[in-house]
Design a protein around this motif. Sequence first.
Motif, PDB file in Angstrom:
ATOM      1  N   CYS A 164      57.764  40.720 -79.809  1.00  0.00           N
ATOM      2  CA  CYS A 164      58.865  40.297 -81.429  1.00  0.00           C
ATOM      3  C   CYS A 164      58.278  41.278 -82.531  1.00  0.00           C
ATOM      4  N   TYR A 165      58.549  41.549 -83.780  1.00  0.00           N
ATOM      5  CA  TYR A 165      58.623  42.529 -84.256  1.00  0.00           C
ATOM      6  C   TYR A 165      58.288  41.619 -86.488  1.00  0.00           C
ATOM      7  N   VAL A 166      57.045  41.472 -86.449  1.00  0.00           N
ATOM      8  CA  VAL A 166      56.550  40.245 -87.663  1.00  0.00           C
ATOM      9  C   VAL A 166      56.857  41.963 -88.779  1.00  0.00           C
ATOM     10  N   LEU A 167      57.896  41.279 -89.784  1.00  0.00           N
ATOM     11  CA  LEU A 167      58.709  41.896 -91.042  1.00  0.00           C
ATOM     12  C   LEU A 167      58.472  41.043 -92.401  1.00  0.00           C
ATOM     13  N   ASN A 168      57.982  42.016 -93.455  1.00  0.00           N
ATOM     14  CA  ASN A 168      57.369  40.921 -93.786  1.00  0.00           C
ATOM     15  C   ASN A 168      59.525  41.767 -95.382  1.00  0.00           C
ATOM     16  N   ASP A 169      59.415  41.110 -96.367  1.00  0.00           N
ATOM     17  CA  ASP A 169      60.676  40.727 -96.895  1.00  0.00           C
ATOM     18  C   ASP A 169      61.424  42.308 -96.969  1.00  0.00           C
ATOM     19  N   LYS A 170      60.666  43.833 -96.846  1.00  0.00           N
ATOM     20  CA  LYS A 170      61.837  44.545 -97.415  1.00  0.00           C
ATOM     21  C   LYS A 170      61.245  45.266 -95.955  1.00  0.00           C
ATOM     22  N   ARG A 171      61.425  44.306 -95.336  1.00  0.00           N
ATOM     23  CA  ARG A 171      61.829  44.974 -93.146  1.00  0.00           C
ATOM     24  C   ARG A 171      60.598  45.726 -92.998  1.00  0.00           C
ATOM     25  N   LYS A 172      59.102  46.086 -94.044  1.00  0.00           N
ATOM     26  CA  LYS A 172      58.429  46.380 -93.430  1.00  0.00           C
ATOM     27  C   LYS A 172      57.454  46.201 -91.956  1.00  0.00           C
ATOM     28  N   LEU A 173      57.516  46.557 -91.372  1.00  0.00           N
ATOM     29  CA  LEU A 173      56.787  45.617 -89.801  1.00  0.00           C
ATOM     30  C   LEU A 173      55.148  45.859 -89.875  1.00  0.00           C
ATOM     31  N   GLU A 174      54.459  44.616 -90.299  1.00  0.00           N
ATOM     32  CA  GLU A 174      53.316  44.264 -90.315  1.00  0.00           C
ATOM     33  C   GLU A 174      52.714  44.083 -88.835  1.00  0.00           C
ATOM     34  N   GLY A 175      53.583  43.799 -87.791  1.00  0.00           N
ATOM     35  CA  GLY A 175      52.727  43.237 -87.115  1.00  0.00           C
ATOM     36  C   GLY A 175      53.311  43.408 -85.395  1.00  0.00           C
ATOM     37  N   LEU A 176      52.805  42.628 -84.601  1.00  0.00           N
ATOM     38  CA  LEU A 176      53.672  42.882 -83.345  1.00  0.00           C
ATOM     39  C   LEU A 176      53.499  41.198 -82.318  1.00  0.00           C
ATOM     40  N   VAL A 177      53.699  40.820 -81.783  1.00  0.00           N
ATOM     41  CA  VAL A 177      54.291  39.418 -81.142  1.00  0.00           C
ATOM     42  C   VAL A 177      54.182  39.696 -79.859  1.00  0.00           C
ATOM     43  N   SER A 178      53.658  39.442 -78.786  1.00  0.00           N
ATOM     44  CA  SER A 178      54.460  40.015 -77.159  1.00  0.00           C
ATOM     45  C   SER A 178      54.868  38.095 -77.290  1.00  0.00           C
ATOM     46  N   LEU A 179      55.756  37.598 -76.176  1.00  0.00           N
ATOM     47  CA  LEU A 179      56.161  36.034 -75.970  1.00  0.00           C
ATOM     48  C   LEU A 179      55.168  35.916 -74.811  1.00  0.00           C
ATOM     49  N   ARG A 180      54.271  36.698 -74.252  1.00  0.00           N
ATOM     50  CA  ARG A 180      53.086  35.960 -73.276  1.00  0.00           C
ATOM     51  C   ARG A 180      52.438  35.512 -74.538  1.00  0.00           C
ATOM     52  N   LYS A 181      52.147  36.023 -75.344  1.00  0.00           N
ATOM     53  CA  LYS A 181      50.867  35.431 -76.489  1.00  0.00           C
ATOM     54  C   LYS A 181      51.890  33.871 -77.057  1.00  0.00           C
ATOM     55  N   LEU A 182      53.514  34.124 -77.216  1.00  0.00           N
ATOM     56  CA  LEU A 182      53.625  33.222 -77.912  1.00  0.00           C
ATOM     57  C   LEU A 182      54.325  31.888 -76.980  1.00  0.00           C
ATOM     58  N   VAL A 183      53.525  32.575 -75.533  1.00  0.00           N
ATOM     59  CA  VAL A 183      54.287  30.985 -75.186  1.00  0.00           C
ATOM     60  C   VAL A 183      52.008  30.699 -74.179  1.00  0.00           C
ATOM     61  N   LEU A 184      51.044  31.289 -74.055  1.00  0.00           N
ATOM     62  CA  LEU A 184      50.496  30.985 -74.622  1.00  0.00           C
ATOM     63  C   LEU A 184      49.085  30.681 -74.710  1.00  0.00           C
ATOM     64  N   PHE A 185      49.970  30.876 -76.738  1.00  0.00           N
ATOM     65  CA  PHE A 185      48.864  30.442 -77.654  1.00  0.00           C
ATOM     66  C   PHE A 185      49.576  28.652 -77.898  1.00  0.00           C
ATOM     67  N   ASP A 186      48.960  28.449 -78.973  1.00  0.00           N
ATOM     68  CA  ASP A 186      48.817  26.683 -79.677  1.00  0.00           C
ATOM     69  C   ASP A 186      49.987  27.391 -80.381  1.00  0.00           C
ATOM     70  N   ASP A 187      50.479  25.913 -80.531  1.00  0.00           N
ATOM     71  CA  ASP A 187      52.158  26.326 -81.003  1.00  0.00           C
ATOM     72  C   ASP A 187      51.975  25.823 -82.123  1.00  0.00           C
ATOM     73  N   ASP A 188      51.202  26.078 -83.134  1.00  0.00           N
ATOM     74  CA  ASP A 188      51.022  25.117 -84.102  1.00  0.00           C
ATOM     75  C   ASP A 188      50.445  26.431 -85.541  1.00  0.00           C
ATOM     76  N   LEU A 189      50.002  27.380 -84.497  1.00  0.00           N
ATOM     77  CA  LEU A 189      49.351  28.810 -84.884  1.00  0.00           C
ATOM     78  C   LEU A 189      50.413  29.571 -85.810  1.00  0.00           C
ATOM     79  N   PHE A 190      49.966  29.801 -86.410  1.00  0.00           N
ATOM     80  CA  PHE A 190      50.464  31.179 -87.518  1.00  0.00           C
ATOM     81  C   PHE A 190      50.727  32.564 -87.061  1.00  0.00           C
TER      82      PHE A 190
END
Lengths: 444, 444
Positions: A164-190
């Motif tokens: 997944c692609y983390v974009l700011n308001d101007k659609r600039k690419l700020e970072g990547l997150v894999s679904l793997r991390k989203l599933v493995l990491f704690d729900d309340d992390l930012f």
Amino acid sequence: MYERILELIEEKKFVLLKEELKEMRAADVAEAFDELDKKNSIILFRFLAKDAAADIFSHLSTQQRKDIVSAMHETQLNEIMEELYFDDMIDFLEEMPANFIKRILASASEEERKLINQFLKYPENSAGSLMTIEYVDLKKEMTVKQALEHIKKTGVDKETIYTCYVLNDKRKLEGLVSLRKLVLFDDDLFISEVMTEDFIATKTLDDQEEIASIFKKYDLLTLPVVDKEDRLVGIITIDDIIDVIDQETTEDFQRMAAMEPSEEEYLRSGIFSLARRRIPWLLLLMVSATFTEGIIGRFEDVLQAVAILAASIPMLMDTAGNAGSQSSTLIIRGIALGEIELEDYLKVFKRELRVSMVVGVVLGSVNFLRMLIFSSAPLNIAITVSVTLVMTVMMAKIIGGTLPIAAKKMKLDPAIMAGPMITTIVDALALIVYFTIATSMLGL
Amino acid sequence: MYERILELIEEKKFVLLKEELKEMRAADVAEAFDELDKKNSIILFRFLAKDAAADIFSHLSTQQRKDIVSAMHETQLNEIMEELYFDDMIDFLEEMPANFIKRILASASEEERKLINQFLKYPENSAGSLMTIEYVDLKKEMTVKQALEHIKKTGVDKETIYTCYVLNDKRKLEGLVSLRKLVLFDDDLFISEVMTEDFIATKTLDDQEEIASIFKKYDLLTLPVVDKEDRLVGIITIDDIIDVIDQETTEDFQRMAAMEPSEEEYLRSGIFSLARRRIPWLLLLMVSATFTEGIIGRFEDVLQAVAILAASIPMLMDTAGNAGSQSSTLIIRGIALGEIELEDYLKVFKRELRVSMVVGVVLGSVNFLRMLIFSSAPLNIAITVSVTLVMTVMMAKIIGGTLPIAAKKMKLDPAIMAGPMITTIVDALALIVYFTIATSMLGL
């Protein structure tokens, strides 16, 4: 698999066909089209379930697509277009005539029209022409839980949700997150805490061969494509990269065999298109080979005096050509895989020098014995031929090993310096060596 | 990227090195090893963070791994072994001598030992030798929510979690579920409701080339490997398949240039190993080419009478070889990509017949004019050479197009029937045609 489809069409069991098609995989159904004529292709396509049709359509060849589209109503066509992933749609449109594209654009929304036009402008073989726009975008401020909910809501139509692609308001690419991390990491992390800011991205105009190397080097599944302002414009997925690898390799094979490369499949190419890609290089090499005529002409008196010398010319030339092809093939492939760089020039030269001495001496000795024992050739002839053999093998391997690197240095495709070209060059040299040695050995 | 590492080692700034290494990608650090000698490689490896070391280790070449391992303590080595993914560990062990493997087995648990021994037995290039055991397994009775919790608990060490495998109590593979589905579907659905039962699986002994075709055809990211009882024994991931594709293509390139294929990189191979792979085919082709000696010998009186005939032999032979290589390359590549099948034999024959007529007539005409205008050759010589050219181009293309398919039919690798072999065959035929036409045209 496809035999069953052919059988059902043959026997006109269309109700059963429709039923059974539902259970089949898109790639298998697509194979059936290879065996059908235009009429039956159109029939088969009509019986596909709506959601499967687009998937299967994206597996078909240009000609098959054109055949099917030519028989479609406007509404049917628009349905298929809407179901296609964006990159598959662009691939398809690129193959179609301008008036067809106009028809598609006419029925598209303003926004779609702009996007289609933008994508059609990316040059072939560029990142832009490979990418798709169906990706998941997230915001830094979301929590992992919110991100997963966002994916659940929007993910169905995305080509991949695994990165997944983390974009700011101007659609600039700020970072990547894999679904793997989203599933493995704690729900309340930012997302800002779990995303990777040190990611690799490519530009729209980057070449597909470089992009394939990046995928290989870093074992990627997807790669983001950004514009000059680092705004995300699309993503490239691994399945398209596998096609790129096959396509680039096929191009190398074709260039190395002295042909203009083409993406057309052999059995789908026209006779004249096949001939047109073969003639220019054959002509060029044929004309270059006439240098050898001049050389033989200059030594005509030698040949007249010792006609038996002519007998070994084909063997000498074939062996020189083969020895040179071996070296050039290894080097061209090494360059293509990134194992050999420009600065390895000297290393390659030294290796080929040493390898060619070993190979040359073995071949020369075997030939010497063969000529003496089996052909009962005069000793001086056997020596002349064998010494020439050693020298031409060495020349062939050194030239074959270094010319591809020289080509690369001159920004040419190293694959041009393969067997056919090396053979032509080495043949002329081999003849000069041969007659020079012969004149001095035989005292002519 | 790696230049910075070299610099820091050079200047012995090891604290800084350790810091900066943490920020670097494994593939980039691995590149630095290519530029270091054994001593510095060992130093660099010592400064890697524990978790990064295994990842980087799996990117290194056989020789680099051996160098590093030779300087490791038992405990360090065991740590690396434990961190490696199972398939990478097996790859590594396959390269090591038997007594090293014994040492590793000695420190492994009973269960691990059995597993390692089992995996080491799978033949090279088989599914078994590609697969890994770090996959997520689920049960049919779980809900989506339970499955996600299970993944959260066990997923960290898995090579991929994007496809999960549904097993029964006997470890028989009952279905696949993608993480995509688990994330997009409702939490309270059962796995049995969302899993795909109609999946593709491969057997442990299946050939890697076939497996690569399956990945390409169905756009897969992973493929399960099952034993005879359909129990899941491992999974194959797309990154390994990309290596297989490159490796199989390199093999084809090498065979087509008349070499014994090898996986060793050119710059890492020894001189004698390079020579050994080149000599057998060169020898075979050289000896075969001596047939041409016999042919020329038989027509020695013709050559003696019209010595100018010898002048065109190299050009005729080069052009025939090039024309044949073009066809054989297209067909070999078409077979490798699955575009051309055995039953296309007749289609290929017909196409090459027609293409070669076009190509032959163009080349023959150009040569005829060239000989008359630029070489001012006698008319009957120009006709002899040009007619031979048309005929040899046609022969070369038909033989070049059909022999690879014949090889495939005989369960040989089609890549053997490439340029060098075709050239040798066609050269002999070209000479026979040439002298036959010459004797009748020139009334000899």
